[in-house]
Write a protein that holds these residues in place. Structure first.
Motif, PDB file in Angstrom:
ATOM      1  N   ALA A  15       0.844  -1.196   0.000  1.00  0.00           N
ATOM      2  CA  ALA A  15       0.000   0.000   0.000  1.00  0.00           C
ATOM      3  C   ALA A  15       0.879   1.244   0.000  1.00  0.00           C
ATOM      4  O   ALA A  15       1.800   1.367   0.806  1.00  0.00           O
ATOM      5  N   MET A  16       0.586   2.150  -0.917  1.00  0.00           N
ATOM      6  CA  MET A  16       1.320   3.411  -0.976  1.00  0.00           C
ATOM      7  C   MET A  16       0.935   4.288   0.220  1.00  0.00           C
ATOM      8  O   MET A  16      -0.145   4.129   0.791  1.00  0.00           O
ATOM      9  N   PRO A  17       1.803   5.222   0.600  1.00  0.00           N
ATOM     10  CA  PRO A  17       1.516   6.064   1.774  1.00  0.00           C
ATOM     11  C   PRO A  17       0.213   6.856   1.664  1.00  0.00           C
ATOM     12  O   PRO A  17      -0.381   7.193   2.683  1.00  0.00           O
ATOM     13  N   ASN A  18      -0.253   7.124   0.452  1.00  0.00           N
ATOM     14  CA  ASN A  18      -1.482   7.902   0.289  1.00  0.00           C
ATOM     15  C   ASN A  18      -2.743   7.035   0.313  1.00  0.00           C
ATOM     16  O   ASN A  18      -3.833   7.536   0.036  1.00  0.00           O
ATOM     17  N   MET A  19      -2.620   5.762   0.660  1.00  0.00           N
ATOM     18  CA  MET A  19      -3.777   4.867   0.710  1.00  0.00           C
ATOM     19  C   MET A  19      -4.795   5.409   1.711  1.00  0.00           C
ATOM     20  O   MET A  19      -4.519   5.495   2.906  1.00  0.00           O
ATOM     21  N   ALA A  20      -5.961   5.781   1.211  1.00  0.00           N
ATOM     22  CA  ALA A  20      -6.984   6.399   2.058  1.00  0.00           C
ATOM     23  C   ALA A  20      -7.819   5.371   2.818  1.00  0.00           C
ATOM     24  O   ALA A  20      -8.313   5.659   3.906  1.00  0.00           O
ATOM     25  N   ASP A  21      -7.980   4.183   2.267  1.00  0.00           N
ATOM     26  CA  ASP A  21      -8.812   3.161   2.898  1.00  0.00           C
ATOM     27  C   ASP A  21      -8.111   2.642   4.155  1.00  0.00           C
ATOM     28  O   ASP A  21      -7.034   2.046   4.073  1.00  0.00           O
ATOM     29  N   PRO A  22      -8.705   2.847   5.338  1.00  0.00           N
ATOM     30  CA  PRO A  22      -8.042   2.417   6.575  1.00  0.00           C
ATOM     31  C   PRO A  22      -7.826   0.902   6.663  1.00  0.00           C
ATOM     32  O   PRO A  22      -6.951   0.449   7.387  1.00  0.00           O
ATOM     33  N   HIS A  23      -8.611   0.126   5.920  1.00  0.00           N
ATOM     34  CA  HIS A  23      -8.399  -1.320   5.914  1.00  0.00           C
ATOM     35  C   HIS A  23      -7.041  -1.683   5.315  1.00  0.00           C
ATOM     36  O   HIS A  23      -6.472  -2.721   5.637  1.00  0.00           O
ATOM     37  N   GLU A 140      -6.647  -3.411 -11.218  1.00  0.00           N
ATOM     38  CA  GLU A 140      -5.923  -2.729 -12.292  1.00  0.00           C
ATOM     39  C   GLU A 140      -6.148  -1.218 -12.219  1.00  0.00           C
ATOM     40  O   GLU A 140      -5.214  -0.436 -12.415  1.00  0.00           O
ATOM     41  N   ASP A 141      -7.390  -0.811 -11.907  1.00  0.00           N
ATOM     42  CA  ASP A 141      -7.681   0.619 -11.755  1.00  0.00           C
ATOM     43  C   ASP A 141      -6.903   1.215 -10.585  1.00  0.00           C
ATOM     44  O   ASP A 141      -6.351   2.313 -10.688  1.00  0.00           O
ATOM     45  N   GLU A 142      -6.856   0.491  -9.476  1.00  0.00           N
ATOM     46  CA  GLU A 142      -6.120   0.984  -8.311  1.00  0.00           C
ATOM     47  C   GLU A 142      -4.624   1.079  -8.602  1.00  0.00           C
ATOM     48  O   GLU A 142      -3.957   2.013  -8.152  1.00  0.00           O
ATOM     49  N   LEU A 143      -4.100   0.123  -9.360  1.00  0.00           N
ATOM     50  CA  LEU A 143      -2.687   0.176  -9.744  1.00  0.00           C
ATOM     51  C   LEU A 143      -2.423   1.391 -10.636  1.00  0.00           C
ATOM     52  O   LEU A 143      -1.410   2.077 -10.479  1.00  0.00           O
ATOM     53  N   ALA A 144      -3.340   1.672 -11.550  1.00  0.00           N
ATOM     54  CA  ALA A 144      -3.189   2.831 -12.441  1.00  0.00           C
ATOM     55  C   ALA A 144      -3.249   4.144 -11.662  1.00  0.00           C
ATOM     56  O   ALA A 144      -2.669   5.147 -12.086  1.00  0.00           O
ATOM     57  N   GLN A 145      -3.924   4.132 -10.516  1.00  0.00           N
ATOM     58  CA  GLN A 145      -4.019   5.323  -9.664  1.00  0.00           C
ATOM     59  C   GLN A 145      -2.867   5.395  -8.654  1.00  0.00           C
ATOM     60  O   GLN A 145      -2.891   6.224  -7.745  1.00  0.00           O
TER      61      GLN A 145
END
Length: 188
Positions: A15-23, A140-145
């Motif tokens: 998970a990148m540092p900007n991951m907003a989902d707390p899970h 794939e969408d999350e990877l692109a983001q």
């Protein structure tokens, strides 16, 4: 089984540092299956406040084998958190097993817990409640983001390191220091 991009079965998602989902913030997720239908994985660095001894008591199974009682149970992800999933090596032959490759598998049937409790087999296990799931195209969408970094999985990270060292070890496989990652990602 074309995913439109690389198949990430037997890879880690970092998970990148900007991951907003707390899970998923600051997680390392092992991908057990990735296809054009979606993806399934387990978060492997988030132990719950529960041991295998407690889990076995709750499911009313004896835990007689040595060395398992104090092992933590993990939060595997936000899907089906009332259900147990066992990531293990060797792969073995159980009732409900997703064989990732010849070395590792993911099992969700009670028979593997019975075997762990009675004979201590398989010896290398990571037991979680819940899993992480993605629908077709979602990962794939999350990877692109830029939500995730990916790296081929290393079973030593899963089974030989304590949970608090796993994320850093996976980052080191990429040659990246997590502390130096920016929360802002861009495209060149």
């Amino acid at each position: 089984m074309d995913t439109g991009s690389a198949n990430l079965t037997h890879h880690f998602l970092i998970a990148m540092p900007n991951m907003a989902d707390p899970h998923f913030a600051r997680t390392l997720t092992y991908i057990a299956e990735h296809s054009d239908q979606g993806a399934l994985g387990l978060i492997i660095n988030r132990p719950l406040d529960m041991t295998l001894e407690t889990l076995f008591e709750r499911v009313e199974l004896p835990l007689e084998a040595d060395g398992f009682a104090g092992q933590p149970v993990y939060f595997g992800g936000p899907v089906q958190t009332d259900r147990g999933f066992v990531l293990h090596r060797p792969a073995g032959d159980w009732h409900s097993t997703l064989r990732v490759n010849d070395d590792i598998a993911l099992t969700s049937s009670r028979d593997i817990l019975q075997s762990i409790g009675s004979s201590g087999e398989p010896q290398e296990v990571l037991i979680s409640l819940g899993y992480a799931g993605w629908t077709a195209g979602q990962l794939e969408d999350e990877l692109a983001q830029n939500a995730w970094l990916t790296v081929p999985a290393d079973l030593g990270i899963i089974f030989d390191l304590p949970p608090e060292e796993r994320l850093v070890a996976a980052m080191q496989k990429l040659g990246v220091d997590f502390a130096k990652l920016s929360e802002v990602a861009g495209h060149a």
